[in-house]
Design a protein around this motif. Structure first.
Motif, PDB file in Angstrom:
ATOM      1  N   VAL A 140      38.757  28.905  26.703  1.00  0.00           N
ATOM      2  CA  VAL A 140      39.216  30.600  25.554  1.00  0.00           C
ATOM      3  C   VAL A 140      37.198  30.971  26.229  1.00  0.00           C
ATOM      4  CG1 VAL A 140      38.298  31.592  23.783  1.00  0.00           C
ATOM      5  CG2 VAL A 140      40.330  30.217  23.631  1.00  0.00           C
ATOM      6  N   ASN A 141      36.941  32.235  26.666  1.00  0.00           N
ATOM      7  CA  ASN A 141      35.614  32.923  26.657  1.00  0.00           C
ATOM      8  C   ASN A 141      35.374  33.050  26.017  1.00  0.00           C
ATOM      9  OD1 ASN A 141      33.569  34.445  27.876  1.00  0.00           O
ATOM     10  ND2 ASN A 141      34.752  34.705  29.535  1.00  0.00           N
ATOM     11  N   TRP A 142      34.154  33.005  25.068  1.00  0.00           N
ATOM     12  CA  TRP A 142      34.272  33.023  23.932  1.00  0.00           C
ATOM     13  C   TRP A 142      32.986  34.310  23.546  1.00  0.00           C
ATOM     14  CZ3 TRP A 142      35.983  31.600  19.828  1.00  0.00           C
ATOM     15  CH2 TRP A 142      36.668  29.945  19.011  1.00  0.00           C
ATOM     16  N   ASP A 143      32.345  34.458  24.930  1.00  0.00           N
ATOM     17  CA  ASP A 143      31.799  35.509  25.217  1.00  0.00           C
ATOM     18  C   ASP A 143      32.409  36.589  24.724  1.00  0.00           C
ATOM     19  OD1 ASP A 143      29.200  34.035  25.327  1.00  0.00           O
ATOM     20  OD2 ASP A 143      28.944  33.693  27.573  1.00  0.00           O
ATOM     21  N   LYS A 144      33.530  36.671  25.688  1.00  0.00           N
ATOM     22  CA  LYS A 144      34.263  38.137  25.682  1.00  0.00           C
ATOM     23  C   LYS A 144      34.825  38.279  23.928  1.00  0.00           C
ATOM     24  CE  LYS A 144      34.555  39.359  29.159  1.00  0.00           C
ATOM     25  NZ  LYS A 144      35.471  39.206  30.989  1.00  0.00           N
ATOM     26  N   ALA A 145      34.686  37.264  23.490  1.00  0.00           N
ATOM     27  CA  ALA A 145      35.339  37.516  21.665  1.00  0.00           C
ATOM     28  C   ALA A 145      33.975  37.524  20.947  1.00  0.00           C
ATOM     29  CB  ALA A 145      35.681  36.036  21.854  1.00  0.00           C
ATOM     30  N   GLY A 149      35.604  29.023   6.920  1.00  0.00           N
ATOM     31  CA  GLY A 149      34.828  27.716   6.711  1.00  0.00           C
ATOM     32  C   GLY A 149      34.330  26.519   7.260  1.00  0.00           C
ATOM     33  N   ASN A 150      35.496  26.628   8.762  1.00  0.00           N
ATOM     34  CA  ASN A 150      34.785  26.114  10.063  1.00  0.00           C
ATOM     35  C   ASN A 150      35.475  26.325  11.267  1.00  0.00           C
ATOM     36  OD1 ASN A 150      36.015  24.580  10.466  1.00  0.00           O
ATOM     37  ND2 ASN A 150      35.687  23.172   8.586  1.00  0.00           N
ATOM     38  N   VAL A 151      34.866  26.674  12.361  1.00  0.00           N
ATOM     39  CA  VAL A 151      35.827  27.065  13.422  1.00  0.00           C
ATOM     40  C   VAL A 151      36.931  26.628  13.831  1.00  0.00           C
ATOM     41  CG1 VAL A 151      35.825  27.241  16.087  1.00  0.00           C
ATOM     42  CG2 VAL A 151      33.257  27.591  14.811  1.00  0.00           C
ATOM     43  N   GLY A 204      34.242  28.303  30.368  1.00  0.00           N
ATOM     44  CA  GLY A 204      33.067  28.109  29.092  1.00  0.00           C
ATOM     45  C   GLY A 204      33.003  28.115  28.510  1.00  0.00           C
ATOM     46  N   ALA A 205      32.012  28.442  27.356  1.00  0.00           N
ATOM     47  CA  ALA A 205      31.633  27.747  26.464  1.00  0.00           C
ATOM     48  C   ALA A 205      32.664  26.556  25.370  1.00  0.00           C
ATOM     49  CB  ALA A 205      30.600  28.792  25.806  1.00  0.00           C
ATOM     50  N   LYS A 206      31.954  25.864  25.089  1.00  0.00           N
ATOM     51  CA  LYS A 206      32.841  25.300  23.850  1.00  0.00           C
ATOM     52  C   LYS A 206      33.130  25.818  22.514  1.00  0.00           C
ATOM     53  CE  LYS A 206      33.947  22.695  26.810  1.00  0.00           C
ATOM     54  NZ  LYS A 206      34.915  23.530  27.922  1.00  0.00           N
ATOM     55  N   GLU A 207      32.337  26.827  21.779  1.00  0.00           N
ATOM     56  CA  GLU A 207      31.960  26.934  20.828  1.00  0.00           C
ATOM     57  C   GLU A 207      31.735  28.387  20.806  1.00  0.00           C
ATOM     58  OE1 GLU A 207      28.095  25.719  18.647  1.00  0.00           O
ATOM     59  OE2 GLU A 207      29.812  24.389  18.198  1.00  0.00           O
ATOM     60  N   PRO A 208      31.709  29.265  19.239  1.00  0.00           N
ATOM     61  CA  PRO A 208      31.989  31.087  19.920  1.00  0.00           C
ATOM     62  C   PRO A 208      29.663  31.204  19.923  1.00  0.00           C
ATOM     63  CG  PRO A 208      33.131  30.225  17.641  1.00  0.00           C
ATOM     64  CD  PRO A 208      32.876  29.184  18.652  1.00  0.00           C
ATOM     65  N   LYS A 237      30.006  33.123  15.384  1.00  0.00           N
ATOM     66  CA  LYS A 237      30.759  31.757  15.078  1.00  0.00           C
ATOM     67  C   LYS A 237      30.571  31.655  13.081  1.00  0.00           C
ATOM     68  CE  LYS A 237      29.031  26.549  14.917  1.00  0.00           C
ATOM     69  NZ  LYS A 237      28.738  26.517  13.453  1.00  0.00           N
ATOM     70  N   SER A 238      29.433  32.274  12.775  1.00  0.00           N
ATOM     71  CA  SER A 238      28.614  32.161  11.751  1.00  0.00           C
ATOM     72  C   SER A 238      29.797  32.935  10.740  1.00  0.00           C
ATOM     73  CB  SER A 238      27.735  32.553  11.254  1.00  0.00           C
ATOM     74  OG  SER A 238      27.161  35.149  11.368  1.00  0.00           O
ATOM     75  N   ALA A 239      30.790  34.406  11.282  1.00  0.00           N
ATOM     76  CA  ALA A 239      31.611  34.649  10.376  1.00  0.00           C
ATOM     77  C   ALA A 239      33.021  34.410  10.496  1.00  0.00           C
ATOM     78  CB  ALA A 239      31.703  36.143  11.586  1.00  0.00           C
ATOM     79  N   ILE A 240      33.316  33.243  11.330  1.00  0.00           N
ATOM     80  CA  ILE A 240      33.989  32.712  11.301  1.00  0.00           C
ATOM     81  C   ILE A 240      34.491  31.236  10.495  1.00  0.00           C
ATOM     82  CG2 ILE A 240      35.441  30.922  13.013  1.00  0.00           C
ATOM     83  CD1 ILE A 240      35.288  32.625  15.099  1.00  0.00           C
TER      84      ILE A 240
END
Ligand code: MN3
Length: 243
Positions: A229-234, A148-150, A131-135, A140-143
């Protein structure tokens, strides 16, 4: 058949049996779940990938046993409970959000088994090979805004998983007032139950989720788990929970 032929046949059968039980790419790795012991409205949801797909982060045998035995046990129990309480036909998250409405005679088994079913279905669906490595940007901006950061969020979630004494789950949730928070829950409790939250990310920290590969090293399991983690699902869970 002479004795030599029958011995050869026996040896071949034993070899076939052992290669069925052991090894990557074996029948165990690819086996589909056994049919439910008791028929009923609840079915074991299939994984969207093979049992070996999350190697090396989660090993094949752990995935197989976790899915076909642990999750299946909740399904079997729910099909029995459904014969005692027709309310189990209602939407799952509605029941989990208002357990006080469940008749007392079945409330605890509904809590444990419907919670277990929801949590595991959520967990399988949240993982993916490669999966992608980050949201995605919105999550991402909500986190970033909340933690502070992911990396700070994943550290906090890992700490929540390590801090859950005994068995349970660690979560990133959207709270009742639509804020991101990290929590943990005991046993098969879901974020809906006592917190009134909606899950965005959830990780199983019961020993059965990691013991074969990581033994007592829950922290190592949690660190590796983020690779699945499947960030698209999250992000989809986040959008639904904040809508
Ligand atoms: Mn589990």
């Amino acid at each position: 058949m002479n004795r030599r032929e029958s011995l050869t046949l026996l040896a071949g059968t034993a070899l076939a049996a052992s290669s069925t039980l052991l090894g990557r790419g074996s029948a165990l790795a690819q086996a589909q779940p056994a049919p439910a012991a008791a028929d009923g409205p609840f079915k074991l949801p299939p994984l969207g990938y093979a049992y070996e797909a999350l190697e090396p982060n989660i090993d094949t045998m752990t995935m197989n046993i976790h899915h076909t035995r642990h999750h299946q046990a909740f399904i079997t129990n729910l099909n029995q409970l459904a014969t005692r309480w027709p309310g189990l036909a209602d939407p799952i998250e509605g029941i989990l959000s208002d357990l006080a409405k469940v008749p007392e005679a079945v409330r605890t088994p509904v809590r444990n088994n419907l919670g277990g079913h929801f949590n595991h279905a959520f967990f399988w669906d949240l993982m993916t090979p490669g999966g992608a490595k980050e949201p995605p940007a919105e999550l991402k901006s909500a986190i970033d805004g909340a933690f502070g950061n992911v990396a700070a969020m994943t550290d906090k979630l890992n700490a929540a998983g390590i801090g859950r004494f005994g068995s349970g789950w660690a979560w990133l949730i959207v709270t009742k007032d639509k804020k991101l928070d990290v929590v943990n829950t005991p046993y098969q409790d879901t974020p809906h139950m006592d917190l009134g939250g909606k899950p965005v990310i959830g990780v199983d920290v019961w020993e059965h989720a990691y013991y074969l590969k990581y033994q007592n090293r829950r922290a190592d399991y949690l660190k590796s788990w983020w690779n699945t983690v499947n960030w698209d699902k999250a992000a989809a869970h986040f959008r639904k929970a904040t809508a």
